[in-house]
Design an enzyme around this catalytic site. Sequence first.
Site, PDB file in Angstrom:
ATOM      1  N   ASP A 277     133.507  79.107  62.410  1.00 42.38           N
ATOM      2  CA  ASP A 277     133.594  79.993  63.562  1.00 42.38           C
ATOM      3  C   ASP A 277     132.260  79.937  64.305  1.00 42.38           C
ATOM      4  OD1 ASP A 277     131.832  81.529  62.129  1.00 42.38           O
ATOM      5  OD2 ASP A 277     133.296  83.026  61.549  1.00 42.38           O
ATOM      6  N   SER A 278     132.195  80.580  65.446  1.00 40.98           N
ATOM      7  CA  SER A 278     131.015  80.434  66.301  1.00 40.98           C
ATOM      8  C   SER A 278     129.877  81.363  65.927  1.00 40.98           C
ATOM      9  CB  SER A 278     131.403  80.714  67.750  1.00 40.98           C
ATOM     10  OG  SER A 278     131.760  82.083  67.888  1.00 40.98           O
ATOM     11  N   GLY A 279     130.174  82.372  65.099  1.00 44.86           N
ATOM     12  CA  GLY A 279     129.184  83.393  64.789  1.00 44.86           C
ATOM     13  C   GLY A 279     129.277  84.598  65.701  1.00 44.86           C
ATOM     14  N   GLY A 280     130.107  84.509  66.744  1.00 47.34           N
ATOM     15  CA  GLY A 280     130.216  85.615  67.691  1.00 47.34           C
ATOM     16  C   GLY A 280     130.685  86.903  67.055  1.00 47.34           C
TER      17      GLY A 280
ATOM     18  N   ASP B 271     132.474  83.493  71.694  1.00 43.02           N
ATOM     19  CA  ASP B 271     133.206  84.474  72.497  1.00 43.02           C
ATOM     20  C   ASP B 271     132.739  85.877  72.169  1.00 43.02           C
ATOM     21  OD1 ASP B 271     134.280  84.522  69.882  1.00 43.02           O
ATOM     22  OD2 ASP B 271     136.149  85.402  70.618  1.00 43.02           O
TER      23      ASP B 271
ATOM     24  N   GLN C  29     141.269  85.977  74.226  1.00 40.90           N
ATOM     25  CA  GLN C  29     141.021  87.405  74.034  1.00 40.90           C
ATOM     26  C   GLN C  29     141.869  88.193  75.037  1.00 40.90           C
ATOM     27  OE1 GLN C  29     139.475  88.843  71.637  1.00 40.90           O
ATOM     28  NE2 GLN C  29     138.103  87.309  70.737  1.00 40.90           N
TER      29      GLN C  29
ATOM     30  N   ASP D 250     143.451  82.505  58.638  1.00 38.68           N
ATOM     31  CA  ASP D 250     142.364  82.621  57.666  1.00 38.68           C
ATOM     32  C   ASP D 250     142.067  84.091  57.444  1.00 38.68           C
ATOM     33  OD1 ASP D 250     139.314  83.463  58.675  1.00 38.68           O
ATOM     34  OD2 ASP D 250     140.735  83.024  60.272  1.00 38.68           O
TER      35      ASP D 250
ATOM     36  N   CYS E  43     154.811  83.298  39.293  1.00 40.39           N
ATOM     37  CA  CYS E  43     153.713  82.462  39.784  1.00 40.39           C
ATOM     38  C   CYS E  43     153.372  81.387  38.756  1.00 40.39           C
ATOM     39  CB  CYS E  43     152.487  83.325  40.077  1.00 40.39           C
ATOM     40  SG  CYS E  43     151.066  82.401  40.693  1.00 40.39           S
TER      41      CYS E  43
ATOM     42  N   CYS F  90     150.415  79.569  38.947  1.00 45.30           N
ATOM     43  CA  CYS F  90     149.007  79.209  39.099  1.00 45.30           C
ATOM     44  C   CYS F  90     148.311  79.149  37.739  1.00 45.30           C
ATOM     45  CB  CYS F  90     148.296  80.208  40.021  1.00 45.30           C
ATOM     46  SG  CYS F  90     147.850  81.783  39.251  1.00 45.30           S
TER      47      CYS F  90
ATOM     48  N   CYS G 185     148.044  82.604  36.000  1.00 48.32           N
ATOM     49  CA  CYS G 185     149.287  83.146  35.447  1.00 48.32           C
ATOM     50  C   CYS G 185     149.832  82.294  34.296  1.00 48.32           C
ATOM     51  CB  CYS G 185     150.328  83.290  36.558  1.00 48.32           C
ATOM     52  SG  CYS G 185     149.915  84.605  37.737  1.00 48.32           S
TER      53      CYS G 185
ATOM     54  N   HIS H  98     144.165  83.360  41.689  1.00 46.58           N
ATOM     55  CA  HIS H  98     145.567  83.758  41.823  1.00 46.58           C
ATOM     56  C   HIS H  98     145.903  84.151  43.258  1.00 46.58           C
ATOM     57  CE1 HIS H  98     149.416  85.747  41.264  1.00 46.58           C
ATOM     58  NE2 HIS H  98     148.904  86.737  41.982  1.00 46.58           N
TER      59      HIS H  98
END
Length: 381
Positions: free
Chosen positions: A96-99, A150, A193, A270, A308, A310, A313, A339
């Site tokens: 990401d841009s850090g904004g 942004d 935005q 994300d 699950c 994984c 589990c 998990h």
Amino acid sequence: MTEPAIKYRLIKKEKHTGARLGEIVTPHGTFPTPMFMPVGTQASVKSLAPEELDAMGANIILSNTYHLWLRPGEDIVKEAGGLHKFMNWKKGILTDSGGFQVFSLAKMRDITEEGVHFRSHLSGEKLFLSPEKAIQIENALGADIMMSFDECPPFFETYDYIKKSVERTSRWAERGLKAHQNKGTQGLFGIVQGGGHKDLRAQSARDLVSMDFPGYSIGGLSVGESKAEMNHVLSFTTPMLPENKPRYLMGVGSADALIDGVIRGIDMFDCVLPTRIARNGSCMTSHGRLVVKNAIYARDFRPIDDNCNCYTCRNFSRAYIRHLIKADETFGLRLTSYHNLYFLINLMKQVRQAIMDDNLLEFRESFFEEYGFNRENHRNF
């Protein structure tokens, strides 16, 4: 003309919704969408090794420009050969841009047309970040996908403020695009935005689409508004974005929001949520949230989720994981983090199959019923 570093291939649209099955092509691999991307803020997904992320099916992970700029510094990462070599991750990386961090973490910030003056949340040092500086840092970090710099205004800020913010974000996006040096190896996304206002979202989308970014993010959601409000904004915003480019909803990671976002045409998600709640002993399961550190699980020798497959589990019980967390053993937090990330990555595999089978709404109904979600938040589909 330089070939774009990031491309999107639309494979199929689900018959009954706006859901899309596709692929995102990056310099470090081609990966199926819709997808969930784990967050590794400081060039590490907390407590997990790159090999574990690879084994669970993670394809793109996020790192944070603001934090890596402050430490260890983008010059050190560049000297190491870029983020991929620095953190030994061979698949995709997004920065990401850090904004968002500047606006949410920094002390005494001052927004100007040039950029943002602020103080470091670590040292109190005076710093300045502009669209050009953010892109310079991201170019040095070397991620496959970069975000434009942004402003992310609060969802319930005044209309006049959000309008001015959208206009500034568009100007900053254009400046960042001009500053971008590595178009053949790094793809820069624009960020739409506009709060909850349809006309401002349309203005933002129109501005950014005219700049022909290789992908588009929807920002300013999951910042305090209700799920119903977020879904409403998505329902009119995603159709404003090109069908031949990936669409990324930033900072969203609850299971219901992922499914609802896919239904409304989102390809990428994300969030820090799965690892953050894991460190408090909270686990995502097919039956809803389970807080494994609670006393009721002291003699519960079942896996966290019997549906699950994984590593956690397959090998460990609720009782054992509870013991580890109560004893402050790091391994317990690793197991719950593994998990939760596996759960969301596997959920997206199921969603992709449901799109292929044209039964995503039926899948959502079944999943929500088992999970116990409130359907009122998910109306309109």
